[in-house]
Design an enzyme around this catalytic site. Structure first.
Site, PDB file in Angstrom:
ATOM      1  N   GLY A  52       0.837  -1.198   0.000  1.00 22.46           N
ATOM      2  CA  GLY A  52       0.000   0.000   0.000  1.00 22.46           C
ATOM      3  C   GLY A  52       0.867   1.241   0.000  1.00 22.46           C
ATOM      4  N   CYS A  79       5.196  -6.204   1.942  1.00 19.73           N
ATOM      5  CA  CYS A  79       5.550  -4.784   2.049  1.00 19.73           C
ATOM      6  C   CYS A  79       4.708  -4.098   3.134  1.00 19.73           C
ATOM      7  CB  CYS A  79       5.407  -4.097   0.688  1.00 19.73           C
ATOM      8  SG  CYS A  79       6.250  -2.502   0.587  1.00 19.73           S
ATOM      9  N   TYR A  80       3.733  -3.258   2.762  1.00 17.64           N
ATOM     10  CA  TYR A  80       2.855  -2.629   3.751  1.00 17.64           C
ATOM     11  C   TYR A  80       2.198  -3.703   4.619  1.00 17.64           C
ATOM     12  CZ  TYR A  80      -1.110   0.120   5.561  1.00 17.64           C
ATOM     13  OH  TYR A  80      -2.034   0.732   6.373  1.00 17.64           O
ATOM     14  N   HIS A 166       8.444  -7.497  -3.056  1.00 16.27           N
ATOM     15  CA  HIS A 166       7.240  -7.890  -3.801  1.00 16.27           C
ATOM     16  C   HIS A 166       7.506  -9.145  -4.644  1.00 16.27           C
ATOM     17  CE1 HIS A 166       4.645  -4.367  -3.018  1.00 16.27           C
ATOM     18  NE2 HIS A 166       5.792  -3.744  -2.847  1.00 16.27           N
ATOM     19  N   GLU A 168       5.379 -10.914  -6.156  1.00 17.54           N
ATOM     20  CA  GLU A 168       4.423 -11.009  -7.263  1.00 17.54           C
ATOM     21  C   GLU A 168       4.910 -10.337  -8.542  1.00 17.54           C
ATOM     22  OE1 GLU A 168       3.074  -7.280  -4.956  1.00 17.54           O
ATOM     23  OE2 GLU A 168       4.189  -9.127  -4.611  1.00 17.54           O
ATOM     24  N   ASP A 224     -16.045 -10.556 -23.956  1.00 10.45           N
ATOM     25  CA  ASP A 224     -16.663 -10.724 -22.639  1.00 10.45           C
ATOM     26  C   ASP A 224     -18.154 -11.042 -22.729  1.00 10.45           C
ATOM     27  OD1 ASP A 224     -14.168 -10.063 -21.688  1.00 10.45           O
ATOM     28  OD2 ASP A 224     -14.668  -7.961 -21.351  1.00 10.45           O
ATOM     29  N   LYS A 365      -9.147 -11.206 -17.989  1.00 12.05           N
ATOM     30  CA  LYS A 365      -9.416 -11.301 -19.423  1.00 12.05           C
ATOM     31  C   LYS A 365      -8.894 -12.593 -20.041  1.00 12.05           C
ATOM     32  CE  LYS A 365     -11.144  -9.111 -22.991  1.00 12.05           C
ATOM     33  NZ  LYS A 365     -12.405  -8.356 -22.979  1.00 12.05           N
TER      34      LYS A 365
END
Length: 509
Positions: A52, A79-80, A166, A168, A224, A365
């Site tokens: 964050g 992190c945060y 991080h 990710e 979609d 997506k």
């Protein structure tokens, strides 16, 4: 499943993507959401606290529901998220004398379950201005860097883990291994979330929600709405009525294409409504992008309400809302404001007469495309590039007029034709034209012209949350520019957008 609590990091969606790629289901919710309001709590096997932009010691810092610590499931703070763990368990967080943004060499303890299979030194992505100055009692240090002496901590007795970096982000060399260690070795999950299992569960959910009622589908012909329609058709068959609104904001020849492809599939249950004049009149004089989206959303519902009056037993509206639409439209505690409202999310009236059915709401997506292939949706639909719900309205900057729309449709069609001819269409996430609300001086046939400017946008992305501009060959750009200026009356200049997301968005509005 895994629950990700979002505290406003630009990378939060990447956590969800990485977990889904491992065939493990996860959901993302606002970081301060009461845990009891989370519908999937009975299936919860782990929690991740995201990064964050706030400092945990600031007055406006978002904090998680205290009850998460009582759920007896493993928790990973990133992190945060790690700083929250420290503050809430007796540790201390303070401003760092040297902020850390970018790659860092991190020494890790390989005997930690979180770092199993890693080397003693790893290259990982840091993005923080604060750091731990004191670790909580009962926690031990499992990683450190030159700037972060407490780059990772853990309390195995309480099953709580924290990392300052991080994992990710793709720049973190073995970041995926860290996440896999958490979801498989620590949380004990299995790779059991597939599109086949999703279809089975979603069909059950749709049956339960809809019953014997009829559902009205907002069919646009895009990926979609098409996948959503076929998903509903599989679940409820002829209870589904597809309505295609010809609002004039589609690509060139789109209405004819929809009639051909879906008329064959749905027969008499495909209704094509001509509403070009209605949309143009309501958008007259409107230049603000958010107003355009709201007006289009409201007008869609008005048109559908008109169709409902002609039909009987319509209680539900099907929409092809996907996860990135939801994430970008909902303001999360810790994020200052939503990026932009999506027409399927932010543009709906509060007192809509129909209830929503959204079978794609929790899919990204690329997952929608996989689902479509599993359902047997034709490749000519599945392999299409994404197209925004508000259509060319948000690619027509400034006021929308019939003249500007016609110019844009022709220019956009040329972009698509040339990208296909170059063999790049399926290699590019999105490529399209935008008409700018300015005119520039040009020279054609020795005469002065004062015409519109067309911008070209081409980006690559995994899920629309981030995107990189595509380095199209100069020869291709030259050919597109030449064709647009020569073939599209009303244009005399073409420019190319070389902005990434972030800081820009994919669409201009």
């Amino acid at each position: 499943m895994i629950l990700i609590l979002d505290f406003g990091s630009q990378y939060t969606q990447l956590i969800a993507r990485r977990i889904r790629e491992e065939k493990v289901y996860c959901e993302l919710c606002p970081g301060n959401k009461p845990i009891k309001s989370f519908s999937g709590i009975k299936d919860l096997k782990g929690i991740i606290l995201s990064g964050g932009y706030e400092s945990v010691y600031s007055k406006d810092a978002p904090w998680p529901d205290p009850e998460i610590w009582e759920l007896d499931v493993p928790i990973l703070g990133i992190c945060y998220g790690m700083q929250l763990i420290a503050e809430l368990h007796g540790g201390k967080v303070a401003p760092s004398k040297r902020r850390e943004f970018g790659l860092a060499n991190v020494n890790v303890k390989c005997n930690s379950s979180l770092f199993n299979g890693l080397s003693s030194e790893e290259t990982l992505w840091m993005s923080h201005g604060d750091k731990l100055s004191k670790i909580p009692k009962g926690f031990e240090i499992t990683a450190k860097s030159d700037n972060s002496p407490y780059a990772a901590i853990e309390n195995t007795a309480k099953n709580i883990y924290g990392v300052q970096f991080h994992p990710e982000v793709k720049h973190s060399v073995n970041g995926r291994t860290i996440l896999k260690n958490f979801i498989f070795k620590i949380c004990g999950l299995k790779r059991d979330w597939t599109m086949k299992s999703y279809i089975v569960e979603e069909v059950k959910r749709i049956h339960k929600q809809v019953g014997k009622s009829k559902v009205l589908c907002a069919l646009s012909g895009g990926v979609d709405s098409s996948v959503a329609a076929v998903m509903l058709y599989k679940a409820i068959g002829k209870q589904l009525i597809c309505v295609y609104v010809d609002h004039g904001l589609q690509k060139l020849g789109e209405t004819e294409r929809v009639r051909k492809v879906f008329g064959r599939m749905f027969g008499k249950n495909l209704i094509i409504v001509s509403a070009k004049k209605i949309f143009l009149s309501k958008l007259k004089g409107i230049t603000d992008p958010e107003q355009k989206r709201k007006i289009i959303g409201h007008t869609f519902i008005e048109v559908f309400d008109g169709e409902v009056k002609k039909l009987k037993g319509i209680n539900f509206l099907l929409q092809g809302t996907i996860y990135s639409d939801v994430i970008e439209s909902v303001s999360i505690k810790g994020a200052k404001s939503p990026i932009k409202s999506h027409h399927n999310v932010g543009g709906l009236p509060e007192k809509m007469k129909m209830k929503l059915v959204e079978p794609l709401r929790f899919l990204f997506k690329d997952e929608v495309r996989v689902l479509g292939k599993e359902l047997g949706v034709p490749s000519e639909i599945i392999d299409r590039q994404p197209f925004p719900g508000p259509g060319l309205a948000i690619r027509t900057l400034g006021e929308i007029t019939k003249e500007k729309l016609n110019i844009l449709k022709e220019a956009d069609n040329i972009v698509t034709e040339e990208i296909i001819k170059a063999g790049l269409y399926e290699k590019i996430w999105q490529s399209f034209a935008i008409i700018l609300p300015v005119k520039t001086v040009g020279v054609m046939g020795d005469a002065r012209t004062y015409e519109y400017v067309i911008a070209i946008r081409a980006v690559n992305s995994e899920d629309a949350m981030t995107a990189d501009w595509v380095k199209l060959p100069y020869e291709l750009l030259s050919k597109i520019s030449s064709r647009i200026i020569n073939e599209v009356k009303g244009t005399n200049r073409v420019v190319y957008d070389i902005s990434d997301k972030p800081p820009a968005t994919i669409e201009w509005e």
